[in-house]
Design an enzyme around this catalytic site. Structure first.
Site, PDB file in Angstrom:
ATOM      1  N   GLY A 275       0.805  -1.362  -0.140  1.00 44.34           N
ATOM      2  CA  GLY A 275      -0.319  -0.118  -0.099  1.00 44.34           C
ATOM      3  C   GLY A 275       0.847   1.093   0.350  1.00 44.34           C
ATOM      4  N   TYR A 276       1.892   1.608  -1.060  1.00 41.10           N
ATOM      5  CA  TYR A 276       2.243   2.836  -1.597  1.00 41.10           C
ATOM      6  C   TYR A 276       1.180   3.488  -2.318  1.00 41.10           C
ATOM      7  CZ  TYR A 276       6.523   1.022   0.186  1.00 41.10           C
ATOM      8  OH  TYR A 276       7.666   0.522   0.932  1.00 41.10           O
TER       9      TYR A 276
ATOM     10  N   GLU B 269      12.106  -4.201  -4.230  1.00 40.18           N
ATOM     11  CA  GLU B 269      11.024  -4.576  -5.030  1.00 40.18           C
ATOM     12  C   GLU B 269      11.585  -4.530  -6.638  1.00 40.18           C
ATOM     13  OE1 GLU B 269       7.856  -1.571  -5.633  1.00 40.18           O
ATOM     14  OE2 GLU B 269       6.592  -2.647  -6.696  1.00 40.18           O
TER      15      GLU B 269
HETATM   16  C1  LIG Z   1       1.193  -3.027 -12.983  1.00 39.73           C
HETATM   17  C2  LIG Z   1       0.620  -2.517 -12.186  1.00 39.73           C
HETATM   18  C3  LIG Z   1       0.917  -2.949 -10.488  1.00 39.73           C
HETATM   19  C4  LIG Z   1       1.087  -1.887  -9.643  1.00 39.73           C
HETATM   20  N1  LIG Z   1       0.928  -2.349  -8.149  1.00 39.73           N
HETATM   21  C5  LIG Z   1       0.868  -1.142  -7.033  1.00 39.73           C
HETATM   22  C6  LIG Z   1       1.265  -1.718  -5.811  1.00 39.73           C
HETATM   23  O1  LIG Z   1       1.148  -2.749  -5.162  1.00 39.73           O
HETATM   24  N2  LIG Z   1       1.413  -0.691  -4.437  1.00 39.73           N
HETATM   25  C7  LIG Z   1       1.587   0.469  -4.650  1.00 39.73           C
HETATM   26  O2  LIG Z   1       1.619   0.964  -3.661  1.00 39.73           O
HETATM   27  N3  LIG Z   1       0.979   0.940  -5.819  1.00 39.73           N
HETATM   28  C8  LIG Z   1       1.503  -0.572  -7.221  1.00 39.73           C
HETATM   29  N4  LIG Z   1       1.432   0.797  -8.769  1.00 39.73           N
HETATM   30  C9  LIG Z   1       1.815   1.930  -9.012  1.00 39.73           C
HETATM   31  C10 LIG Z   1       2.729   3.018  -9.721  1.00 39.73           C
HETATM   32  O3  LIG Z   1       3.762   2.081  -8.367  1.00 39.73           O
HETATM   33  C11 LIG Z   1       2.590   3.485  -9.375  1.00 39.73           C
HETATM   34  O4  LIG Z   1       1.712   4.460 -11.095  1.00 39.73           O
HETATM   35  C12 LIG Z   1       3.729   5.067 -10.090  1.00 39.73           C
HETATM   36  O5  LIG Z   1       4.336   5.696  -8.852  1.00 39.73           O
HETATM   37  C13 LIG Z   1       3.573   5.946 -10.980  1.00 39.73           C
HETATM   38  O6  LIG Z   1       2.464   7.382 -10.213  1.00 39.73           O
HETATM   39  P1  LIG Z   1       1.122   7.241 -10.959  1.00 39.73           P
HETATM   40  O7  LIG Z   1       0.450   6.099 -11.669  1.00 39.73           O
HETATM   41  O8  LIG Z   1       0.815   8.410  -9.751  1.00 39.73           O
HETATM   42  O9  LIG Z   1       2.163   8.370 -12.222  1.00 39.73           O
HETATM   43  P2  LIG Z   1       2.369   9.870 -11.908  1.00 39.73           P
HETATM   44  O10 LIG Z   1       3.395  10.077 -10.584  1.00 39.73           O
HETATM   45  O11 LIG Z   1       1.339  11.126 -12.076  1.00 39.73           O
HETATM   46  O12 LIG Z   1       2.774  10.101 -13.027  1.00 39.73           O
HETATM   47  C14 LIG Z   1       2.170  11.022 -14.571  1.00 39.73           C
HETATM   48  C15 LIG Z   1       3.226  10.700 -15.705  1.00 39.73           C
HETATM   49  O13 LIG Z   1       4.667  11.832 -14.971  1.00 39.73           O
HETATM   50  C16 LIG Z   1       6.117  11.703 -15.232  1.00 39.73           C
HETATM   51  N5  LIG Z   1       6.491  12.185 -14.170  1.00 39.73           N
HETATM   52  C17 LIG Z   1       6.378  12.249 -13.073  1.00 39.73           C
HETATM   53  N6  LIG Z   1       6.997  12.998 -11.789  1.00 39.73           N
HETATM   54  C18 LIG Z   1       8.143  13.095 -12.978  1.00 39.73           C
HETATM   55  C19 LIG Z   1       9.647  13.536 -12.467  1.00 39.73           C
HETATM   56  N7  LIG Z   1       9.639  14.636 -11.069  1.00 39.73           N
HETATM   57  N8  LIG Z   1      10.212  13.730 -13.792  1.00 39.73           N
HETATM   58  C20 LIG Z   1      10.077  12.850 -14.922  1.00 39.73           C
HETATM   59  N9  LIG Z   1       8.670  12.927 -14.858  1.00 39.73           N
HETATM   60  C21 LIG Z   1       8.014  12.713 -14.002  1.00 39.73           C
HETATM   61  C22 LIG Z   1       5.745   9.958 -14.816  1.00 39.73           C
HETATM   62  O14 LIG Z   1       6.925   8.947 -15.423  1.00 39.73           O
HETATM   63  C23 LIG Z   1       4.230   9.744 -15.459  1.00 39.73           C
HETATM   64  O15 LIG Z   1       4.737   8.963 -16.940  1.00 39.73           O
HETATM   65  C24 LIG Z   1       1.165  -0.516  -9.953  1.00 39.73           C
HETATM   66  C25 LIG Z   1       0.675   0.247 -11.310  1.00 39.73           C
HETATM   67  C26 LIG Z   1       1.421  -0.526 -12.311  1.00 39.73           C
HETATM   68  C27 LIG Z   1       1.137  -0.130 -13.166  1.00 39.73           C
END
Ligand SMILES: Cc1cc2nc3c(=O)[nH]c(=O)nc-3n(C[C@H](O)[C@H](O)[C@H](O)COP(=O)(O)OP(=O)(O)OC[C@H]3O[C@@H](n4cnc5c(N)ncnc54)[C@H](O)[C@@H]3O)c2cc1C
Length: 394
Positions: free
Chosen positions: A131-132, A248
């Site tokens: 749950g991150y 991870e």
């Molecule tokens: C298949 C799958 C399984 C997952 N499983 C888990 C899980 O079990 N538990 C959990 O907690 N999370 C999980 N996640 C979530 C995942 O960790 C997040 O989706 C990820 O960290 C991106 O966050 P966001 O979706 O909010 O995108 P955002 O942070 O909103 O990013 C949107 C876009 O902006 C870009 N971006 C954002 N900030 C920057 C920066 N500073 N510099 C350059 N580019 C940037 C990103 O690269 C991306 O392309 C999962 C995701 C997927 C797809």
């Protein structure tokens, strides 16, 4: 015969005598493996294989025996994985317990927490989820808003997590919560271990473009979590969070080690590209296949070197971002290539007209698009590599 060779021979005999026959066949997908936990029912052979391996601690071969592990040294553990690979044996257990929270507990937890949680992981009795992420905190993970307020011996936790892989199938969650909103955002976070059966926890599955539904929204409504389930210190969770991300990222890259027997790229070429029985007929395709295979071999060797280092006691550092970035980008490249080899036959969604293998190609390709997002996006990995590995200025 030296003692390691004797160990190899005895282990091999033991594996041959104890592994059910069906465990010598390759898996079609990760879902065929045993992820453990109270909520799943597994076929009798899968359960038996888990039980006999867990009995010896060989689901977690290098973990210390007092916590249920196998207590094997680096060389012995290597022999076990070599012999299992040679025999084509499936892993008896997989999941976030073994690859993420378990290693972190070993590194950071109190003796009491280790004794509570680790044996349950080894025996596959508890499945864990992570749950991150939250709707407003993904890449900017430290901006998370789920609140936890101390009330006697408990925290009361309220908020929402999202993209929680397998939350609906898991028994416990490790999560990050905000315990101090008044300080720098990284300094007000605590790392908690939470029973998913606690009143106030609810999950709702989310469907992916591939048709699979591997993750959920998780809602937390005044959930009581005992203070004894804090990993590390209250408000010291950011260090734990980062250490876990190291495990991870290595785990994610490790998933893309080329384990399938044979060479799917060449097999598909022979099937779909006429005249490719002995040599790939198309020179450009030949070059693309060779490049992917060479890059895969480089990744496999580098990962192996790093894993040997970890077995020798090195903690995973920012270089795990390189594995995560490279492993996932390479997997996406491989999936694209497989789809382009199969051409229109890889663009089916359901029968008729497409066989099961072709439908899997399409869905695996679509699923791979999430690889550059899960566990921290590719852009974020490149930022980490630039800053913390190469030491470039902000
Ligand atoms: C298949 C799958 C399984 C997952 N499983 C888990 C899980 O079990 N538990 C959990 O907690 N999370 C999980 N996640 C979530 C995942 O960790 C997040 O989706 C990820 O960290 C991106 O966050 P966001 O979706 O909010 O995108 P955002 O942070 O909103 O990013 C949107 C876009 O902006 C870009 N971006 C954002 N900030 C920057 C920066 N500073 N510099 C350059 N580019 C940037 C990103 O690269 C991306 O392309 C999962 C995701 C997927 C797809």
């Amino acid at each position: 015969m030296d003692s390691l060779e004797q160990f190899r021979e005895e282990m091999r005999q033991w594996l041959l005598a104890n592994a059910p026959k069906s465990m010598f066949t390759p898996v079609r997908s990760m879902d065929d493996l045993c992820w453990g936990g109270c909520k799943a029912q597994y076929p009798a052979d899968v359960k038996r294989w888990l039980d006999v391996m867990a009995e010896r601690g060989w689901t977690a071969p290098t973990w210390p025996k007092p916590y249920g592990g196998g207590g094997l040294g680096k060389a012995e553990a290597k022999i076990l994985s070599q012999e299992m690979a040679k025999l084509g044996l499936r892993a008896p257990l997989v999941g976030f317990g073994l690859t993420m929270i378990g290693p972190l507990l070993l590194q950071e937890a109190s003796e009491e927490l280790k004794r509570i949680h680790l044996p349950l992981i080894v025996r596959g009795e508890i499945r864990w989820c992570q749950g991150y992420s939250e709707p407003g905190a993904g890449s900017d993970l430290a901006g998370l808003q789920t609140r936890a307020i101390i009330d006697g011996d408990d925290f009361i936790v309220s908020g929402q997590k999202i993209w929680t892989s397998y939350a609906d199938k898991s028994d416990w969650m490790f999560l990050l919560v905000r315990t101090d909103p008044t300080v720098r955002k990284q300094d007000g976070i605590t790392f908690l271990l939470m029973d998913m059966q606690s009143p106030g926890v609810s999950v709702r599955p989310i469907q992916l473009i591939s048709g699979y539904s591997p993750f959920c929204e998780t809602f937390l409504d005044n959930v009581r979590v005992p203070r004894s389930q804090v990993l590390g210190k209250v408000n010291g969770g950011w260090a734990m969070a980062k250490a876990l991300l190291g495990h991870e990222r290595t785990m994610i890259a490790d998933l893309f080690k080329d384990r399938a027997p044979g060479n799917p790229l060449l097999e598909l070429t022979r099937r779909y590209i006429p005249g490719s029985e002995t040599r790939v007929a198309d020179a450009i395709l030949r070059d693309r296949i060779a490049q992917v295979e060479m890059d895969q071999a480089c990744l496999d060797f580098t990962l192996k070197r790093s894993q040997d280092g970890m077995k020798a006691g090195h903690k995973p550092g920012p270089e795990t971002s390189i594995f995560k970035y490279y492993g996932t980008e390479l997997n996406m490249r491989r999936r694209e290539l497989l789809v382009s080899i199969a051409g229109p036959q890889a663009l089916g969604w359901e029968e008729p007209g497409f066989d099961e293998g072709e439908l899997t190609l399409t869905r695996d390709w679509l699923r791979s698009r999430g690889n550059s997002i899960e566990g921290g996006t590719s852009e974020i990995q490149l930022n980490i590599i630039a800053k913390r590995v190469l030491g470039l200025p902000d």
